[in-house]
Design an enzyme around this catalytic site. Sequence first.
Site, short mmCIF file in Angstrom:
data_model
loop_
_atom_site.label_atom_id
_atom_site.label_comp_id
_atom_site.label_asym_id
_atom_site.label_seq_id
_atom_site.Cartn_x
_atom_site.Cartn_y
_atom_site.Cartn_z
N ASN A 91 0.79 -1.24 0.00
CA ASN A 91 0.00 0.00 0.00
C ASN A 91 0.83 1.29 0.00
O ASN A 91 0.34 2.33 -0.40
CB ASN A 91 -1.02 0.00 1.14
CG ASN A 91 -0.39 0.02 2.50
OD1 ASN A 91 0.70 -0.55 2.70
ND2 ASN A 91 -1.03 0.64 3.46
N LYS A 138 12.62 -7.49 1.13
CA LYS A 138 11.67 -8.33 0.37
C LYS A 138 10.36 -7.56 0.24
O LYS A 138 9.56 -7.51 1.15
CB LYS A 138 11.42 -9.67 1.10
CG LYS A 138 11.02 -10.75 0.16
CD LYS A 138 9.63 -11.33 0.18
CE LYS A 138 8.38 -10.69 0.57
NZ LYS A 138 7.49 -10.35 -0.55
N GLY A 179 2.58 -5.35 7.44
CA GLY A 179 1.67 -6.20 6.67
C GLY A 179 0.49 -6.61 7.53
O GLY A 179 0.09 -5.88 8.45
N SER A 180 -0.02 -7.80 7.24
CA SER A 180 -1.26 -8.23 7.90
C SER A 180 -0.99 -8.83 9.28
O SER A 180 0.13 -9.25 9.59
CB SER A 180 -1.95 -9.28 7.02
OG SER A 180 -1.15 -10.43 6.95
N GLY A 208 2.15 -11.14 10.56
CA GLY A 208 2.94 -10.50 11.61
C GLY A 208 3.07 -11.39 12.84
O GLY A 208 4.16 -11.52 13.41
N GLU A 258 4.33 -3.63 12.12
CA GLU A 258 3.24 -2.67 11.93
C GLU A 258 2.14 -3.40 11.17
O GLU A 258 2.38 -3.90 10.07
CB GLU A 258 3.70 -1.44 11.13
CG GLU A 258 4.64 -0.52 11.87
CD GLU A 258 4.03 0.10 13.11
OE1 GLU A 258 2.78 0.12 13.25
OE2 GLU A 258 4.80 0.53 13.98
N CYS A 282 -3.32 1.70 6.69
CA CYS A 282 -3.59 1.12 8.02
C CYS A 282 -4.06 2.18 9.00
O CYS A 282 -4.62 1.86 10.04
CB CYS A 282 -2.38 0.36 8.54
SG CYS A 282 -0.86 1.26 8.35
N GLN A 287 -8.58 -8.15 -3.33
CA GLN A 287 -8.91 -7.12 -2.34
C GLN A 287 -10.29 -6.52 -2.64
O GLN A 287 -11.05 -6.25 -1.72
CB GLN A 287 -7.81 -6.05 -2.37
CG GLN A 287 -7.95 -4.99 -1.30
CD GLN A 287 -7.77 -5.51 0.12
OE1 GLN A 287 -6.82 -6.21 0.42
NE2 GLN A 287 -8.71 -5.17 1.00
N GLU A 324 -10.52 -5.30 10.12
CA GLU A 324 -10.01 -4.32 9.16
C GLU A 324 -10.43 -4.72 7.75
O GLU A 324 -10.24 -5.86 7.34
CB GLU A 324 -8.48 -4.26 9.23
CG GLU A 324 -7.90 -3.19 8.33
CD GLU A 324 -6.39 -3.08 8.47
OE1 GLU A 324 -5.72 -4.12 8.43
OE2 GLU A 324 -5.89 -1.95 8.61
N GLU A 332 8.71 3.18 14.56
CA GLU A 332 9.42 3.50 13.33
C GLU A 332 9.48 5.02 13.18
O GLU A 332 8.67 5.74 13.73
CB GLU A 332 8.69 2.90 12.13
CG GLU A 332 8.61 1.39 12.18
CD GLU A 332 8.32 0.78 10.82
OE1 GLU A 332 9.24 0.70 10.00
OE2 GLU A 332 7.17 0.39 10.59
P1 ADP Z 1 -1.37 -8.32 2.68
O1 ADP Z 1 -2.53 -9.22 2.93
O2 ADP Z 1 -1.66 -6.90 2.95
O3 ADP Z 1 -0.67 -8.55 1.37
P2 ADP Z 1 0.70 -9.85 4.01
O4 ADP Z 1 1.00 -9.88 5.47
O5 ADP Z 1 0.20 -11.08 3.37
O6 ADP Z 1 -0.30 -8.64 3.84
O7 ADP Z 1 1.96 -9.34 3.20
C1 ADP Z 1 2.85 -8.37 3.67
C2 ADP Z 1 4.25 -8.80 3.28
O8 ADP Z 1 4.56 -10.02 3.98
C3 ADP Z 1 4.46 -9.08 1.81
O9 ADP Z 1 5.76 -8.66 1.42
C4 ADP Z 1 4.36 -10.59 1.75
O10 ADP Z 1 5.06 -11.13 0.67
C5 ADP Z 1 5.03 -10.99 3.05
N1 ADP Z 1 4.67 -12.33 3.56
C6 ADP Z 1 3.56 -13.04 3.32
N2 ADP Z 1 3.59 -14.22 3.96
C7 ADP Z 1 4.77 -14.28 4.63
C8 ADP Z 1 5.40 -15.21 5.51
N3 ADP Z 1 4.82 -16.37 5.82
N4 ADP Z 1 6.61 -14.91 6.02
C9 ADP Z 1 7.20 -13.74 5.73
N5 ADP Z 1 6.66 -12.81 4.92
C10 ADP Z 1 5.46 -13.06 4.37
#
Ligand code: ADP
Length: 477
Positions: free
Chosen positions: A149, A172, A225-226, A230, A247, A281, A328, A379, A458
């Site tokens: 985002n 990454k 991320g999600s 997390g 976050e 977020c 989404q 969310e 952060e």
């Molecule tokens: P969203 O649903 O908003 O895409 P995610 O948490 O799935 O949120 O993704 C956020 C980031 O975490 C992305 O860079 C994704 O590739 C990475 N990601 C997804 N799954 C994993 C995992 N199991 N371990 C580490 N990173 C991950």
Amino acid sequence: MMDYKNYIGGTWVETQASQANVNPSDVSDVLGHAAKSSAELMEQAIDAAHQAAPQWAASTPQQRFDVLDFVGSEILARKEELGRLLSREEGKTLPEGIGEAARAGQIFKFFAGEALRQAGDRLASVRPGVEIDVTRSPVGVVGMITPWNFPIAIPAWKVAPALCYGNSVVLKPAELVPGCAHALVEILSRSGLPDGVVNLVFGRGSEIGPVLVESDKVKAISFTGSVPTGRGIAAACGQKLKKVQLEMGGKNPMVVVDDADLNLAVDACLNGAFFSTGQRCTASSRLIVTEGIHDRFVNALTDAMKALKVGHALEAGTQMGPVVDERQLQQNLSYVEVAAKESGRVIGGERLNRETEGFFMSPALVTDTDNAMRINREEVFGPVASVIRVKDYDEALAVANDTAFGLSAGICTTSLKLASHFKANAEAGMVMVNLPTAGVDYHVPFGGTKGSSFGSREQGRYAAEFYTTVKTAYTLP
Ligand code: ADP
């Protein structure tokens, strides 16, 4: 069309590119293809960062300033071009894209200055003649996992402080937005950094993310991320006793009380709920409104929301771009359906057709909700906000705090007393008075409480907490 290659040890590495970067405003517009990296390539990037770490840890403040200042200057000089790339791959409007690119540049400039201002403490010991120095050292290799985002600002607000405090990096980025991460690292590759200090690896998060998280050579993980991802990362880092910063989501309340300036409240909610297509977020997703202003507020916000021009992110005049992808979009629409089934009154929230095939929907306002409904607990991460009618400020505050999240909380009021009370009592990492819950400065801490964030803050000077480790040295001269 671009081939987004990995950047490992100072070299752009040829990898089979298979993940298409699709414009959400026009699915016929494919920007390029990103590498789909193996676990082995991720290991190579970690090794490169590990090898480069001592050299960068020993760099001078001037070297760090020069690198960060170079990157910040170039991003700012190219903000229109980078903003256009951002809007094309993520879907926020062009002014929003340019604004985000500028923010990334400003973040690098801020940390360039911070590189010159790294001070420690010198204290007298409680023991006679002994001196104490408290200093900060780099952590080592930091792994960064970023979401789609804010495709340039979030990588920037992790990479810039990491380099400022002498760490090396493996980034990454999210699968959906390889272009901005690639452009950022391309600039970094010409900044004078030693090879291996910054590495970029594209690929599936679920496949290569765990390699980064679990590597013993990676000393800290910064993740945005999600919530489920997390939590998994925090658990893995816990096992390894690795530093971690998360976050995650929000379900941010915006309280509007009877004495609020109505126009200001409507503007703040329109911005907070629907700008950047609600994909922040910090978005205002629960509008908690006292009964004396409720009907006037809902009518005015509905009119303003219906007037929003939804369309192609790059088209002049567009005020709300598309949703990032089909998955989404379906999730947003299903939340609207759930809210309607739970007896919410839905205004908007429909799929829209435009000249180009994209993921467009009208913004949605769900009125007549209560805080127990799913629409107010989970969310959505889209242009969907709900209205909760309350009796008075006390009830509004209680409802605002009745959530698993705690990122940002806002209030619209002309009362200094209520504003002060809310600032003191809102359970959130960021509190906004007469301002949208989203939209923050780049030089002050960012982060939340409860289920929204984990670990140290952060941005701003507070970033030093995460990107350094503290050393206390005792000397008897
Ligand atoms: P969203 O649903 O908003 O895409 P995610 O948490 O799935 O949120 O993704 C956020 C980031 O975490 C992305 O860079 C994704 O590739 C990475 N990601 C997804 N799954 C994993 C995992 N199991 N371990 C580490 N990173 C991950």
